[in-house]
Design a protein around this motif. Sequence first.
Motif, short mmCIF file in Angstrom:
data_model
loop_
_atom_site.label_atom_id
_atom_site.label_comp_id
_atom_site.label_asym_id
_atom_site.label_seq_id
_atom_site.Cartn_x
_atom_site.Cartn_y
_atom_site.Cartn_z
N GLN A 11 -10.46 48.16 24.47
CA GLN A 11 -9.52 47.26 23.80
C GLN A 11 -9.65 45.81 24.27
OE1 GLN A 11 -8.54 49.91 25.66
NE2 GLN A 11 -6.90 49.34 27.06
N HIS A 12 -10.41 45.54 25.34
CA HIS A 12 -10.64 44.16 25.80
C HIS A 12 -11.63 43.42 24.90
CE1 HIS A 12 -9.55 45.41 30.19
NE2 HIS A 12 -8.50 45.41 29.39
N GLY A 13 -12.39 44.14 24.08
CA GLY A 13 -13.43 43.51 23.26
C GLY A 13 -14.65 43.18 24.14
N GLY A 14 -15.58 42.41 23.60
CA GLY A 14 -16.72 41.96 24.39
C GLY A 14 -17.80 42.99 24.66
N TRP A 15 -17.78 44.14 23.99
CA TRP A 15 -18.82 45.14 24.18
C TRP A 15 -20.06 44.73 23.39
CZ3 TRP A 15 -17.87 50.89 25.06
CH2 TRP A 15 -16.78 51.09 25.91
N LEU A 27 -24.28 51.18 15.69
CA LEU A 27 -24.93 52.45 16.00
C LEU A 27 -24.66 52.86 17.45
CD1 LEU A 27 -28.40 51.76 14.35
CD2 LEU A 27 -26.49 53.08 13.41
N GLU A 28 -24.48 51.86 18.31
CA GLU A 28 -24.23 52.11 19.73
C GLU A 28 -23.41 50.96 20.28
OE1 GLU A 28 -26.78 52.60 23.87
OE2 GLU A 28 -27.82 52.77 21.95
N ARG A 29 -22.53 51.24 21.23
CA ARG A 29 -21.71 50.23 21.88
C ARG A 29 -21.83 50.39 23.39
NH1 ARG A 29 -16.27 50.21 20.82
NH2 ARG A 29 -16.25 47.97 20.64
N ARG A 30 -21.97 49.27 24.11
CA ARG A 30 -22.12 49.31 25.56
C ARG A 30 -21.10 48.37 26.20
NH1 ARG A 30 -28.70 48.81 25.89
NH2 ARG A 30 -29.13 50.62 24.57
N ALA A 31 -20.38 48.89 27.18
CA ALA A 31 -19.37 48.10 27.89
C ALA A 31 -20.03 47.16 28.89
CB ALA A 31 -18.40 49.03 28.63
N PRO A 32 -19.40 46.00 29.14
CA PRO A 32 -19.88 45.14 30.22
C PRO A 32 -19.73 45.88 31.55
CG PRO A 32 -18.31 43.96 28.83
CD PRO A 32 -18.28 45.39 28.43
N GLY A 33 -20.59 45.59 32.50
CA GLY A 33 -20.52 46.25 33.80
C GLY A 33 -21.18 45.43 34.89
N TRP A 34 -21.15 45.97 36.07
CA TRP A 34 -21.74 45.32 37.24
C TRP A 34 -23.17 45.82 37.44
CZ3 TRP A 34 -21.25 41.25 40.05
CH2 TRP A 34 -21.90 41.17 41.27
#
Length: 73
Positions: A11-15, A27-34
């Motif tokens: 729900q933060h957006g930015g993926w 087709l695919e979504r990836r979350a921001p990460g470290w």
Amino acid sequence: LGLTEAPWAEQHGGWLELLAGPEGPALERRAPGWATIDLLDVREPGRWHRVPIVREHHVRRTITGWFHPRPET
């Protein structure tokens, strides 16, 4: 290169979204990460991606770049 320290909710957006065409669907979504890296082969036709706007006040840090190989001679 992902440098986002906190866990990142959808729900933060930015993926990062990898799309089927210029207007989607995703087709695919990836979350921001470290310490993450997403590499895309831009030489393939029909490759589309987008990063929707980050909602509210969340810190999302990334380094983005484009690397184009030299043409073969």
